[in-house]
Design an enzyme around this catalytic site. Structure first.
Site, PDB file in Angstrom:
ATOM      1  N   TYR A  65     -15.694  15.773 -15.647  1.00 59.04           N
ATOM      2  CA  TYR A  65     -16.137  14.382 -15.551  1.00 59.04           C
ATOM      3  C   TYR A  65     -17.208  14.285 -14.453  1.00 59.04           C
ATOM      4  CZ  TYR A  65     -15.667   9.328 -15.043  1.00 59.04           C
ATOM      5  OH  TYR A  65     -15.905   7.991 -14.983  1.00 59.04           O
ATOM      6  N   ASP A 109      -6.849  18.042 -15.071  1.00 58.04           N
ATOM      7  CA  ASP A 109      -7.133  16.657 -15.449  1.00 58.04           C
ATOM      8  C   ASP A 109      -6.845  16.543 -16.943  1.00 58.04           C
ATOM      9  OD1 ASP A 109      -8.335  14.312 -16.392  1.00 58.04           O
ATOM     10  OD2 ASP A 109      -9.965  14.387 -14.934  1.00 58.04           O
ATOM     11  N   LYS A 149      -7.800   5.182 -19.195  1.00 58.64           N
ATOM     12  CA  LYS A 149      -8.247   5.538 -20.549  1.00 58.64           C
ATOM     13  C   LYS A 149      -7.084   5.421 -21.537  1.00 58.64           C
ATOM     14  CE  LYS A 149     -12.020   6.444 -18.294  1.00 58.64           C
ATOM     15  NZ  LYS A 149     -12.298   7.790 -17.801  1.00 58.64           N
ATOM     16  N   ARG A 192       0.833  -1.210   0.000  1.00 57.02           N
ATOM     17  CA  ARG A 192       0.000   0.000   0.000  1.00 57.02           C
ATOM     18  C   ARG A 192       0.863   1.253   0.000  1.00 57.02           C
ATOM     19  NH1 ARG A 192      -1.405   1.809   4.383  1.00 57.02           N
ATOM     20  NH2 ARG A 192      -2.046  -0.149   5.388  1.00 57.02           N
TER      21      ARG A 192
HETATM   22  C1  LIG Z   1     -12.697   8.352 -16.577  1.00 52.62           C
HETATM   23  C2  LIG Z   1     -12.303   9.714 -16.141  1.00 52.62           C
HETATM   24  C3  LIG Z   1     -12.022   9.984 -14.793  1.00 52.62           C
HETATM   25  C4  LIG Z   1     -12.149   8.931 -13.709  1.00 52.62           C
HETATM   26  O1  LIG Z   1     -11.221   7.908 -13.901  1.00 52.62           O
HETATM   27  P1  LIG Z   1     -11.452   6.387 -13.376  1.00 52.62           P
HETATM   28  O2  LIG Z   1     -10.170   5.742 -13.763  1.00 52.62           O
HETATM   29  O3  LIG Z   1     -12.649   5.860 -14.086  1.00 52.62           O
HETATM   30  O4  LIG Z   1     -11.664   6.483 -11.906  1.00 52.62           O
HETATM   31  C5  LIG Z   1     -11.618  11.261 -14.461  1.00 52.62           C
HETATM   32  N1  LIG Z   1     -11.533  12.233 -15.384  1.00 52.62           N
HETATM   33  C6  LIG Z   1     -11.812  12.012 -16.680  1.00 52.62           C
HETATM   34  C7  LIG Z   1     -11.692  13.127 -17.655  1.00 52.62           C
HETATM   35  C8  LIG Z   1     -12.211  10.750 -17.103  1.00 52.62           C
HETATM   36  O5  LIG Z   1     -12.496  10.524 -18.399  1.00 52.62           O
END
Ligand SMILES: *Cc1c(COP(=O)(O)O)cnc(C)c1O
Length: 389
Positions: free
Chosen positions: A106, A178, A203, A53
């Site tokens: 998001y 982000d 992603k 962890r």
């Molecule tokens: C999918 C996504 C998230 C969240 O990510 P997870 O890996 O699903 O927790 C945050 N910001 C954006 C822009 C996303 O597309």
């Protein structure tokens, strides 16, 4: 009757050889030769791990690779994109603080801001990130940070990043970006003045829809330490197997990105030329409302995300998805295969019809994450489905 000792013993030696591929290290704990070495590991005087962890080889190696792509001196991998966002915000904000956030973030990030952080005494105001004056007006005396995505989902509007970075700098606010949609292939937030970059590694970076992970990067050592400790204590760190898969995916990230972007540009033009399509949103097209800004920020890498509007009702949307049966209908992005998603029934289902209409999202609005299929075959699949309407 045979008996095994049950002693673990030392791992098998690989002699004068080493694996080409980074080994998957599922071990939760690491042995050392005694308390003195353990002390030195905890105090940073020796390399090593103790409990997964708090860190493990697969997370460390993946974090280093993403940090290099982002030009971040410090990087941390977390168990999901949402945990990356949570741990970054918890590292920067405390009770009484306020954050200005983009108004098309998001969906779960908006929920974190509006449903979870208020319980900790942290408030937020949403503003349109394509309008830096609107962001400036949302700043109050308690504001400590700004959180934006570079490209909005699913409307693909491009934030005024230069003005927002200048605003954060002038007001002494922590700018958190982000960068999931844009990726370091198109945009590097830290080089452009941000303090923290976050990713859903799930992603495009990992790219195969089989690992759920996040990333936080920064150039500020003290902030990195706070965020890292927070992730360990809240238990938001990542699993070795997911890190191992993501590191493998990352080796092909740039090739995948460029291929997806090239096909996305061609698909956007083909959709725009079809009579059944009312509107196409792709930042690389001259008819996009933020085309000039996208060119300045992203150069030639305009991304793999295309949105389009068929107009009409749910029946027309369903007919299109049914006709486009070779294209996966799935609410994600960045997979090696093209995915088609429908905001009104997924990311934006929590909004009222009027709320969606204000964003330009009707029942006929689709988002495409373009993958690695042969471009002509993929475009034919879309055109055939549109012809069937
Ligand atoms: C999918 C996504 C998230 C969240 O990510 P997870 O890996 O699903 O927790 C945050 N910001 C954006 C822009 C996303 O597309």
């Amino acid at each position: 009757m045979s008996r095994t000792s049950g002693l673990r013993g030392a791992p098998a030696s690989m002699g004068h050889s080493a694996p080409l591929v980074p080994p998957l290290q599922p071990s939760v704990v690491y042995t050392t030769d005694g308390p003195d070495t353990l002390d030195r590991i905890y105090e940073g005087g020796a390399d090593g791990f103790s409990y997964s962890r708090e860190g493990h080889p697969n997370a460390q190696s993946l974090a280093r690779r993403i940090a290099d792509l982002e030009g971040a001196a410090h990087g941390l991998v977390t168990g999901s994109g949402m945990s990356a966002t949570a741990v970054a915000l918890l590292g920067v904000l405390k009770a009484g603080d306020h954050i200005v956030a983009g108004n098309q973030l998001y969906g779960r990030t908006l929920r974190l801001l509006t449903e979870n952080l208020p319980a900790l005494g942290i408030t937020s105001t949403q503003a349109d990130p394509t309008d830096a004056d609107a962001m400036a007006r949302a700043i109050g005396p308690e504001t400590r940070a700004i959180l934006v995505e570079v490209v909005s989902n699913p409307t693909i509007r491009v934030a005024d990043m230069e003005a927002i970075a200048a605003l954060a700098g002038d007001r002494g606010l922590c700018l958190i970006v982000d960068n999931t949609f844009t990726t370091p292939r198109a945009y590097r937030p830290l080089a452009a003045g941000a303090d923290i970059v976050i990713h859903s590694v799930t992603k495009l970076l990992a790219g195969h829809s089989d690992a759920l992970l996040g990333f936080v990067g920064t150039g500020d050592a003290a902030l990195a330490e706070r965020i890292d400790t927070g992730a360990q204590t809240w238990g938001l760190t990542a699993s070795p197997f997911d890190c191992w898969l993501a590191e493998r995916g990352l080796l092909t990230f740039e090739v995948r990105y460029d291929r997806g972007a090239a096909t996305a540009a061609a698909l956007a033009d083909a959709l725009a030329a079809h009579g059944a399509v009312e509107r196409v949103l792709y930042p690389g097209r001259p008819d996009h409302p933020d085309a000039a800004r996208a060119r300045t920020l992203f150069g030639p890498a305009q991304g793999n995300m295309v949105s389009f509007d068929l107009g009409g009702d749910r029946g027309r949307a369903q007919a299109f998805v049914t006709a486009a049966r070779d294209i996966a209908f799935a609410p994600t992005l960045g997979d090696v295969a093209t995915t088609l998603s429908h905001a009104a029934s997924s990311s934006h289902r929590g909004l009222s019809v009027e709320g969606r209409a204000a964003l330009g999202i009707g029942e006929g609005f689709f988002r495409v994450s373009v993958g690695l299929e042969d471009g002509e075959t993929l475009i034919d699949a879309f055109i055939n489905a549109l012809n069937a309407l």
